[in-house]
Write a protein that holds these residues in place. Sequence first.
Motif, PDB file in Angstrom:
ATOM      1  N   GLY A   1       0.790  -1.228   0.000  1.00  0.00           N
ATOM      2  CA  GLY A   1       0.000   0.000   0.000  1.00  0.00           C
ATOM      3  C   GLY A   1       0.816   1.269   0.000  1.00  0.00           C
ATOM      4  O   GLY A   1       0.284   2.349  -0.301  1.00  0.00           O
ATOM      5  N   ASP A   2       2.103   1.198   0.354  1.00  0.00           N
ATOM      6  CA  ASP A   2       2.955   2.394   0.325  1.00  0.00           C
ATOM      7  C   ASP A   2       3.247   2.795  -1.124  1.00  0.00           C
ATOM      8  O   ASP A   2       3.291   1.946  -2.024  1.00  0.00           O
ATOM      9  CB  ASP A   2       4.282   2.134   1.042  1.00  0.00           C
ATOM     10  N   SER A   3       3.465   4.094  -1.320  1.00  0.00           N
ATOM     11  CA  SER A   3       3.787   4.570  -2.664  1.00  0.00           C
ATOM     12  C   SER A   3       4.821   5.683  -2.574  1.00  0.00           C
ATOM     13  O   SER A   3       4.994   6.308  -1.518  1.00  0.00           O
ATOM     14  CB  SER A   3       2.530   5.073  -3.391  1.00  0.00           C
ATOM     15  N   ILE A   4       5.476   5.948  -3.686  1.00  0.00           N
ATOM     16  CA  ILE A   4       6.504   6.983  -3.730  1.00  0.00           C
ATOM     17  C   ILE A   4       6.622   7.502  -5.158  1.00  0.00           C
ATOM     18  O   ILE A   4       6.361   6.766  -6.119  1.00  0.00           O
ATOM     19  CB  ILE A   4       7.868   6.440  -3.224  1.00  0.00           C
ATOM     20  N   TYR A   5       6.998   8.752  -5.277  1.00  0.00           N
ATOM     21  CA  TYR A   5       7.198   9.406  -6.578  1.00  0.00           C
ATOM     22  C   TYR A   5       8.616   9.952  -6.577  1.00  0.00           C
ATOM     23  O   TYR A   5       9.033  10.601  -5.615  1.00  0.00           O
ATOM     24  CB  TYR A   5       6.183  10.545  -6.718  1.00  0.00           C
ATOM     25  N   PHE A   6       9.366   9.726  -7.661  1.00  0.00           N
ATOM     26  CA  PHE A   6      10.756  10.185  -7.667  1.00  0.00           C
ATOM     27  C   PHE A   6      11.239  10.433  -9.097  1.00  0.00           C
ATOM     28  O   PHE A   6      10.642   9.956 -10.068  1.00  0.00           O
ATOM     29  CB  PHE A   6      11.677   9.163  -6.974  1.00  0.00           C
ATOM     30  N   ASP A   7      12.303  11.200  -9.196  1.00  0.00           N
ATOM     31  CA  ASP A   7      12.955  11.431 -10.484  1.00  0.00           C
ATOM     32  C   ASP A   7      13.709  10.165 -10.866  1.00  0.00           C
ATOM     33  O   ASP A   7      14.618   9.741 -10.154  1.00  0.00           O
ATOM     34  CB  ASP A   7      13.922  12.615 -10.402  1.00  0.00           C
ATOM     35  N   SER A   8      13.335   9.588 -11.989  1.00  0.00           N
ATOM     36  CA  SER A   8      13.900   8.283 -12.323  1.00  0.00           C
ATOM     37  C   SER A   8      15.258   8.357 -13.020  1.00  0.00           C
ATOM     38  O   SER A   8      15.848   7.317 -13.309  1.00  0.00           O
ATOM     39  CB  SER A   8      12.913   7.490 -13.195  1.00  0.00           C
ATOM     40  N   ASP A   9      15.775   9.590 -13.270  1.00  0.00           N
ATOM     41  CA  ASP A   9      17.159   9.669 -13.740  1.00  0.00           C
ATOM     42  C   ASP A   9      18.124   9.605 -12.554  1.00  0.00           C
ATOM     43  O   ASP A   9      19.341   9.543 -12.740  1.00  0.00           O
ATOM     44  CB  ASP A   9      17.393  10.927 -14.581  1.00  0.00           C
ATOM     45  N   MET A  10      17.573   9.625 -11.342  1.00  0.00           N
ATOM     46  CA  MET A  10      18.361   9.343 -10.144  1.00  0.00           C
ATOM     47  C   MET A  10      18.515   7.829 -10.036  1.00  0.00           C
ATOM     48  O   MET A  10      17.532   7.081 -10.165  1.00  0.00           O
ATOM     49  CB  MET A  10      17.640   9.913  -8.908  1.00  0.00           C
ATOM     50  N   GLY A  11      19.723   7.366  -9.829  1.00  0.00           N
ATOM     51  CA  GLY A  11      19.954   5.932  -9.726  1.00  0.00           C
ATOM     52  C   GLY A  11      19.074   5.300  -8.659  1.00  0.00           C
ATOM     53  O   GLY A  11      18.927   5.841  -7.566  1.00  0.00           O
ATOM     54  N   HIS A  12      18.466   4.148  -8.983  1.00  0.00           N
ATOM     55  CA  HIS A  12      17.584   3.492  -8.025  1.00  0.00           C
ATOM     56  C   HIS A  12      17.588   1.993  -8.246  1.00  0.00           C
ATOM     57  O   HIS A  12      17.973   1.507  -9.314  1.00  0.00           O
ATOM     58  CB  HIS A  12      16.152   4.040  -8.125  1.00  0.00           C
ATOM     59  N   ALA A  13      17.144   1.254  -7.245  1.00  0.00           N
ATOM     60  CA  ALA A  13      17.065  -0.201  -7.331  1.00  0.00           C
ATOM     61  C   ALA A  13      16.111  -0.704  -6.260  1.00  0.00           C
ATOM     62  O   ALA A  13      16.015  -0.128  -5.171  1.00  0.00           O
ATOM     63  CB  ALA A  13      18.440  -0.842  -7.149  1.00  0.00           C
ATOM     64  N   LEU A  14      15.389  -1.785  -6.576  1.00  0.00           N
ATOM     65  CA  LEU A  14      14.434  -2.380  -5.653  1.00  0.00           C
ATOM     66  C   LEU A  14      14.911  -3.761  -5.228  1.00  0.00           C
ATOM     67  O   LEU A  14      15.399  -4.533  -6.057  1.00  0.00           O
ATOM     68  CB  LEU A  14      13.053  -2.506  -6.302  1.00  0.00           C
ATOM     69  N   VAL A  15      14.709  -4.064  -3.955  1.00  0.00           N
ATOM     70  CA  VAL A  15      15.083  -5.369  -3.415  1.00  0.00           C
ATOM     71  C   VAL A  15      13.928  -5.882  -2.557  1.00  0.00           C
ATOM     72  O   VAL A  15      13.400  -5.144  -1.712  1.00  0.00           O
ATOM     73  CB  VAL A  15      16.363  -5.269  -2.552  1.00  0.00           C
ATOM     74  N   SER A  16      13.509  -7.115  -2.761  1.00  0.00           N
ATOM     75  CA  SER A  16      12.468  -7.723  -1.929  1.00  0.00           C
ATOM     76  C   SER A  16      13.042  -8.096  -0.575  1.00  0.00           C
ATOM     77  O   SER A  16      14.138  -8.663  -0.487  1.00  0.00           O
ATOM     78  CB  SER A  16      11.898  -8.977  -2.607  1.00  0.00           C
TER      79      SER A  16
END
Length: 210
Positions: A177-192
Amino acid sequence: MATQTDSDAALRIASGRKAFVEPLRLGDRLKEIRLSNHWTLEDVSQRTGLARSTLSKIENDQISPTFSAVQKLIGGLGIDLPQLLTPPKPQSHTLGRRDLTRVGEGKQHPTPTYEHELLSWQLAQKRMIPFKTIVRARSFDEFQEWVRHDGEEFLMVLDGDILLYTEFYEPLRLTHGDSIYFDSDMGHALVSVSESDAVVLSVCTRGENA
């Protein structure tokens, strides 16, 4: 070398006649002002002293207003000359497009760390790219480099828990249910980080150069 056409154009500008020729689309601009104020032709007629038939002809580019008529329009409508001569805003016309994606019918795009399902993938030239992702990665070390792309991204966790790594912030834990908005030219990565692989919904905007 200046041509006769150039000279004629210069004379029209100098004499003030340039302001009232057809390229300015004065009729469209008058109609735009009238409609934006919810005025009828009769309303404008009463305000300016110009006949409804004359106003209709001006709006439909059947006649060009005289200098006297322009003065009456400016005075009666309570505007100045630059406002009257401002080009009308382009009309937007919806295409009425839509693209339905049934459950499980998205376009699969697996990677070593994510299992993406592209949604509404058959619709071309769209401004947003929606996709659902199963986050397979269990450690930031599984990424050889930051994920980054032009534009902006909205992300919502549909199931499970993730850690969102970004190059300018500390890792952030997000749960169902959590959400976030961000500039996607900023390096990012998701981990379970939940027992089962997390599922997230992302919507990316296209960058200016996309």
